[in-house]
Design an enzyme around this catalytic site. Structure first.
Site, PDB file in Angstrom:
ATOM      1  NE  ARG A  89     -25.722 -11.337 -22.624  1.00  0.00           N
ATOM      2  CZ  ARG A  89     -25.542 -10.474 -23.632  1.00  0.00           C
ATOM      3  NH1 ARG A  89     -24.386 -10.418 -24.267  1.00  0.00           N
ATOM      4  NH2 ARG A  89     -26.515  -9.676 -23.998  1.00  0.00           N
ATOM      5  CG  ASP A 243     -28.151 -12.152 -30.424  1.00  0.00           C
ATOM      6  OD1 ASP A 243     -27.074 -12.194 -29.829  1.00  0.00           O
ATOM      7  OD2 ASP A 243     -28.535 -11.140 -31.045  1.00  0.00           O
TER       8      ASP A 243
HETATM    9  O1  MRU Z   1     -25.950  -7.999 -26.144  1.00  0.00           O
HETATM   10  P1  MRU Z   1     -24.897  -8.317 -27.143  1.00  0.00           P
HETATM   11  O2  MRU Z   1     -23.983  -7.186 -27.475  1.00  0.00           O
HETATM   12  O3  MRU Z   1     -24.160  -9.591 -26.828  1.00  0.00           O
HETATM   13  O4  MRU Z   1     -25.804  -8.574 -28.388  1.00  0.00           O
HETATM   14  C1  MRU Z   1     -25.478  -9.361 -29.417  1.00  0.00           C
HETATM   15  C2  MRU Z   1     -25.327  -8.542 -30.588  1.00  0.00           C
HETATM   16  O5  MRU Z   1     -24.305  -7.931 -30.762  1.00  0.00           O
HETATM   17  C3  MRU Z   1     -26.375  -8.396 -31.561  1.00  0.00           C
HETATM   18  O6  MRU Z   1     -27.616  -8.794 -31.236  1.00  0.00           O
HETATM   19  C4  MRU Z   1     -25.845  -8.908 -32.863  1.00  0.00           C
HETATM   20  O7  MRU Z   1     -26.505  -8.281 -33.880  1.00  0.00           O
HETATM   21  C5  MRU Z   1     -25.919 -10.389 -32.999  1.00  0.00           C
HETATM   22  S1  MRU Z   1     -24.589 -11.156 -32.267  1.00  0.00           S
HETATM   23  C6  MRU Z   1     -23.707 -11.590 -33.635  1.00  0.00           C
END
Ligand code: MRU
Length: 360
Positions: A89, A243
């Site tokens: 990812r 992120d």
């Molecule tokens: O795609 P995901 O569910 O891994 O996305 C990440 C998130 O849950 C969000 O972007 C979140 O607000 C930040 S991760 C702490």
């Protein structure tokens, strides 16, 4: 945090070579634990979002490196397993940060000690993640108390959040939710608006469930309702996770965050971003350089839910062959962020945010 009144973390070790994680693809309908015993299984769990959320994919990948250290017969092989984990990812920087941290710990020790060193470093990363999130809650608490004091007697503080930056996205406590849990423990009255967060519905499936489990009042809303609620004066504060945060303070977070920030600014509603320092990326000057993950169009064209017989089913939402673009994240410009909250403090300038991280 709690599931049915029992304390859990999202990740724990069982024996020396078995990493246990809650399979988030099955929530909120079933609680199942996935046992990961090979680095490739860890990579698949991250890519398929059995585990997700910036902090948790970092801690899980660190444990993937622990398994990699057991599997690899040479530094070159270890490097290739590290590459496989990092490639799962691209947006959340915690993933590459954690993998590199375990790699560096291994490099500092004799090759024959790699497994113990990797295990210790992975455990430290998980513990630090939980501790950082708990500290975020404490850093935000005085601000929340001040805000709550301005509310008419008996009215809850109304917080809007997007996606799941809850304890399920970390090892424990969460980033955006840690202030809520700290406020709850301090006796503040809260009400949370939970964005459903299309297309994977992390808000509807995870945040709403997580808050129910902790006894915090919440209401699920369609992603597009936030602006109207702000216009009506029904939102006191927006708190989201992150992120990746670039050096100028631009914030990559789940797609839809940017629109919430615009609506918050237009309506004079405070917009806070809560994050551990492992989410800072000092190597990128601004958000234009943050890689945005593109996921399968099927996440948009199809949706999963439970039918009345208790069966979990997937159905198609649009005509077959409908073209769809599924970008998982967006970038909110720093100028729309009122506060960045980390384990080290509350900041209203990106330079101070990065300087404090550097000092610790
Ligand atoms: O795609 P995901 O569910 O891994 O996305 C990440 C998130 O849950 C969000 O972007 C979140 O607000 C930040 S991760 C702490």
């Amino acid at each position: 945090m709690l599931i049915d009144g029992r304390p859990y973390r999202t990740l724990w070790m069982q024996a020396e070579d078995c990493v246990c994680v809650i399979d988030q693809r099955l929530l909120p309908w079933r609680l199942e634990v996935l046992e990961l015993r090979q680095c490739a299984q860890v990579a698949a769990a991250i890519a398929d979002m059995a585990v997700r959320g910036a902090g948790l994919i970092g801690a899980t990948a660190a444990h993937g490196m622990m398994l990699a250290a057991r599997e690899a017969q040479s530094p070159a092989q270890l490097q290739s397993l590290a590459g496989m984990l990092i490639a799962t990812r691209p947006t959340a920087v915690n993933l590459a940060w954690a993998v590199k941290r375990v790699q560096q710990a291994i490099e500092r020790a004799p090759w024959s000690h790699r497994a113990e060193v990797a295990r210790a470093e992975a455990a430290t990363i998980a513990d630090e993640d939980a501790a950082a999130c708990a500290a975020i809650g404490q850093q935000a608490l005085p601000l929340l108390k001040t805000m709550a004091a301005t509310k008419p007697q008996g009215e809850p503080l109304r917080v809007l959040t997007h996606c799941n930056a809850g304890w399920l996205a970390f090892v424990d406590h969460g980033s955006a939710t840690a202030p809520l849990y700290a406020a709850q423990a301090a006796g503040l009255s809260l009400e949370v608006w939970v964005d459903e967060t299309r297309p994977r519905n992390q808000g509807a499936r995870l945040t709403a469930w997580e808050l129910q489990q902790q006894g915090i009042a919440s209401t699920l809303i369609a992603d597009n309702l936030g602006g109207q609620l702000m216009r009506e004066g029904r939102v006191d504060l927006v708190i989201v996770g992150a992120d990746r945060v670039a050096r100028n303070g631009d914030v990559a977070n789940k797609v839809g965050t940017y629109l919430k920030a615009l609506a918050a600014r237009d309506n004079g509603v405070a917009f806070w971003v809560a994050l551990p320092c492992s989410t800072l990326d000092a190597s990128l000057a601004n958000g234009d350089h943050i890689p945005i993950e593109e996921r399968s169009p099927r996440e948009l064209s199809h949706i999963e839910g439970m039918d009345e017989s208790g069966q979990v089913r997937e159905v198609q939402l649009c005509a077959p062959n409908t073209q769809a673009l599924n970008l998982g994240f967006d970038v909110t410009p720093a100028r729309l962020v009122d506060r960045w909250i980390t384990e080290h403090g509350v900041f209203d300038q990106a330079a101070a945010l990065f300087a404090a991280a550097q000092r610790h």
